[in-house]
Design a protein around this motif. Structure first.
Motif, short mmCIF file in Angstrom:
data_model
loop_
_atom_site.label_atom_id
_atom_site.label_comp_id
_atom_site.label_asym_id
_atom_site.label_seq_id
_atom_site.Cartn_x
_atom_site.Cartn_y
_atom_site.Cartn_z
N GLN A 1 -5.75 -3.05 -1.17
CA GLN A 1 -5.43 -4.32 -1.81
C GLN A 1 -6.30 -5.44 -1.25
OE1 GLN A 1 -1.44 -5.74 -1.06
NE2 GLN A 1 -1.31 -6.69 -3.08
N GLU B 1 -6.14 -1.34 -12.17
CA GLU B 1 -5.93 -1.97 -13.48
C GLU B 1 -5.70 -3.47 -13.33
OE1 GLU B 1 -2.71 0.05 -15.25
OE2 GLU B 1 -3.76 1.97 -15.46
N ARG B 2 -4.95 -3.86 -12.29
CA ARG B 2 -4.66 -5.28 -12.12
C ARG B 2 -5.93 -6.07 -11.83
NH1 ARG B 2 -1.05 -6.65 -7.14
NH2 ARG B 2 0.24 -5.04 -8.14
N TYR B 3 -6.78 -5.55 -10.89
CA TYR B 3 -7.97 -6.29 -10.50
C TYR B 3 -9.12 -6.15 -11.51
CZ TYR B 3 -6.04 -7.33 -5.90
OH TYR B 3 -5.27 -7.82 -4.89
N GLN C 1 -2.78 1.52 -10.36
CA GLN C 1 -2.19 0.26 -10.83
C GLN C 1 -2.93 -0.94 -10.25
OE1 GLN C 1 1.86 -1.23 -9.61
NE2 GLN C 1 2.39 -0.49 -11.67
N LEU C 2 -3.30 -0.84 -8.96
CA LEU C 2 -4.11 -1.91 -8.36
C LEU C 2 -5.43 -2.07 -9.09
CD1 LEU C 2 -3.82 -1.64 -4.45
CD2 LEU C 2 -3.17 -3.57 -5.88
N SER D 1 -8.63 -5.92 -14.94
CA SER D 1 -8.14 -6.10 -16.30
C SER D 1 -8.81 -7.26 -17.01
CB SER D 1 -6.61 -6.33 -16.27
OG SER D 1 -6.31 -7.46 -15.47
#
Length: 697
Positions: free
Chosen positions: A616, A581-583, A578-579, A585
């Motif tokens: 993170q 994908e967030r960074y 998920q991290l 995207s």
């Protein structure tokens, strides 16, 4: 001072015409005293061949024979001529030593007033003779010269005082010490005026004149002298000590053998020899101190002299006690069997006694370097008895200082910068000996040691003991450093916990608490509006719902800060995905790839949070600073947990210092006993390698 520390300061040296005048005056005075010496030799010969019949002995030269000494000489079967030749030879030999040393000093140091003074003093002393035997003989032969000879003899001891006060550089230190030279002058006058000294007056005179002179030299040695001057002072004091030892040995023999005090004792025939031995070490030690002090180390010579001097006294005492005791028991005198028994006992005890005396002198001069096991054992006992961690290092340096009789000892521990002194004892020195302290080949600090005297080096025996102590100190220093690190970690944990509590209190009280209080007030208003103004109540309900959503969001934020909810909902691997994908995207950001085991076993909560937060922070740095196109995140389980994050960006810039983010990552790893290494990749980019241990079952 400069290379030659024996001379007075450069400004005090005579130059040009004054130097020539000083040298001419020196030669003139030296020629006069040498002529007097040459004239005194035949006079002394005649005096030694003449029997002194003065019952009081005041007009006799002390080596001169009187009827009692003549009787002792006849018992030996020797002639007066043989005795005169022997005595003249040893006294002339002693004077020759003074002449040679004085001439050498003049040859090497005549450009310096202090060299001129010392050389002339020695030559004059030699011409007068040991205990003024040649001056007395010349006065005996030529009474009209008594005034000149009395003046020369009277000047000798004040000159000796001037030499002792100003040695080794010719300066008065402290400045008022010239007063002591006046005391030497007064002493010379009183010796000529007072015929018999009472014991209290004699002791008081010695304490005042000689004691003050010794005090000045001690002050110079401890506070003013440099390395070279201390070496020179040791040589001269050694020469005086040998002379004093001759007096002590003579007094000891007269106590042990009372028959030596009898007027017709053969001992008095050796009085001239004893006096020559008393004075001869003085010019030799002065010559070595002024000319050859760099060639020989005085400390080993002092060591051997103390050992064999004490051994000689002990052997003589044992022999005399055995012969005297057994002779008194069996009422036999001069028995051969008793003498052989005493000789055998001395032979048996000689080597053990020598070894014991050698250890005692070594302990006196060098501490316990000859017994390293005892020192290490005592250090271990002290460390076992030391409960407080902050007392460990002071205990070590105190033990080292006491064991080797050092003026200074300290331990410096390594940190982020240069080693810092953590414990010390004594006064710091300019250039201490530095011994590395290691633990499992890792340097943890240094052991700093001051030499026993400036410029002195540590010998092989010292080195062996210090290496053993350094190994013990390295282990102890490592333990102390670990304890200090643990204490700092505890302090940081407590500080972090309290900061987190304060943040939560602030967020709950100032944020969520205020929101809930406002909502409470608004619900009261809503109750009043329901019956009176339904439309306004409906609008207020909408506003209340928005406020409740904000409050719920704040609660979620607080919970998320305590532990990311995705870890509990999805697990560590999915949370990392998920991290990523967030960074990764948005279009301009790097593509982030994550590789983790498919069936990841449950990990401790602290490990999961540390991995997630470090990842993170690392991805945040990649997005902000790396200018990378791709970033690869790999999670590995191989007994421990390994997080490997590599990007293809610009790497770590040299001018960029470590920020809060990098420090935070390292702190999170260190809190769990792991490590976090951030380094540039040779091919380009940055690598963050984190290793965290898992608890063992």
């Amino acid at each position: 001072m400069s290379q030659n520390t024996l001379s007075a300061s450069e400004d005090a040296r005579p130059r040009g015409r004054w130097l020539a005048v000083a040298r001419v005056a020196w030669v003139a005075v030296a020629l006069v005293v040498l002529i007097l010496f040459v004239a005194s030799v035949p006079a002394y010969w005649d005096q030694l061949n003449t029997i002194c019949v003065d019952p009081s002995g005041t007009t006799c030269n002390f080596p001169q024979l009187n009827p009692a000494k003549l009787q002792a000489l006849e018992q030996l079967g020797a002639t007066i001529g043989a005795y005169a030749a022997y005595t003249l030879t040893i006294h002339a030999g002693a004077s020759l030593v003074f002449f040679v040393v004085g001439a050498l000093i003049f040859w090497r140091k005549s450009e310096d007033w202090y060299g001129l003074f010392v050389s002339l003093f020695l030559i004059t002393f030699g011409a007068i003779g040991p205990s003024a035997v040649f001056a007395d003989a010349l006065t005996w032969a030529y009474p009209e010269m008594s005034a000149l000879l009395d003046v020369l003899s009277a000047l000798l001891f004040p000159a000796l005082g001037l030499f002792l006060v100003t040695f080794p550089d010719g300066r008065f230190v402290p400045r008022w010490s010239w007063v002591i030279v006046l005391l030497w002058v007064v002493q010379a006058v009183f010796w000529d005026v007072i015929d018999s000294w009472t014991p209290p007056l004699f002791v008081a005179e010695l304490l005042l004149v000689w004691g003050s002179t010794l005090a000045v030299q001690i002050y110079r040695y401890r506070r003013v002298a440099n390395t070279t001057q201390r070496q020179q002072t040791k040589w001269v004091l050694f020469g005086f000590a040998l002379g004093v030892s001759t007096i002590v040995i003579g007094g000891f023999l007269t106590i042990v053998f009372p028959q030596f005090n009898e007027s017709d004792s053969r001992f008095w025939l050796l009085e001239g020899t004893w006096v020559a031995l008393l004075f001869t070490p003085l010019p030799l030690s002065i010559g070595v101190a002024l000319l050859r002090y760099r060639l020989w180390d005085i400390d080993p010579i002092i060591n051997r002299t103390l050992v064999y001097g004490a051994l000689t006294i002990a052997v003589v005492a044992i022999y005399v006690l055995v012969v005297g005791y057994l002779g008194a028991i069996f009422r036999t005198g001069g028995n051969l069997a008793i003498s052989l028994l005493a000789t055998g006992l001395v032979a048996v005890l000689f080597q053990p006694l020598r070894d014991r005396l050698q250890r005692g002198v070594n302990r006196l001069m060098y501490g316990e370097r000859d017994d390293p096991y005892a020192v290490v054992s005592r250090l271990g006992q002290r460390l076992e008895a030391t409960l407080a961690p902050d007392a460990v290092l002071p205990t070590i340096v105190e033990t080292v200082k006491e064991a080797l009789k050092l003026p200074y000892a300290a331990i410096a521990l390594r940190g982020n910068g240069a080693p810092k002194v953590a414990a010390s004892v004594g006064k710091p020195v300019a250039e201490p000996l530095r011994l590395a302290l290691t633990y499992q080949s890792e340097p943890v600090g240094e052991l700093l040691l001051g030499p026993r005297s400036p410029g002195e080096t540590f010998g092989p025996d010292d080195r062996r003991l210090l290496e053993g102590l350094a190994r013990q100190a390295g282990v102890a220093a490592h333990a102390v450093r670990l304890t200090a690190d643990l204490q700092r970690s505890r302090e940081r944990l407590v500080a972090t916990r309290e900061e987190e509590r304060r943040r939560l209190r602030r967020d709950l009280h100032d944020g969520l608490g205020a929101q809930l209080a406002g909502l409470n007030i608004q619900t009261g208003v809503l109750r009043n509006l329901i019956s009176r103004d339904p439309a306004a109540a409906d609008a207020l309900v909408v506003e209340l719902r928005e406020e409740l959503r904000a409050a719920i969001a704040d609660i979620r934020r607080l919970v998320y800060d305590l532990r990311p909810p995705t870890l509990g909902d999805l697990g560590l691997a999915a949370a990392l995905d998920q991290l990523a994908e967030r960074y990764g995207s948005e279009g301009e950001q790097p593509r982030v790839l994550v590789e983790a085991p498919e069936n990841l076993p449950p990990l401790p909560a602290a490990v999961e949070v540390a991995i997630y937060r470090i990842a993170q922070e690392a991805l945040t740095n990649v997005v902000r600073h790396a200018q990378a196109k791709e970033c690869f995140v790999q999670l590995i389980l191989n007994g421990d947990v390994t997080l490997d994050i590599v990007d293809d960006g610009v790497g770590i810039l040299e001018e960029r210092s470590a920020g809060v983010g990098l420090y935070s990552m390292r702190e999170r790893a260190a809190e769990l006993g792991g490590s976090c290494v951030v380094e540039s990749v040779p091919e380009g980019g940055t690598r963050v390698l984190v290793q965290l241990p898992l608890p063992k079952e």
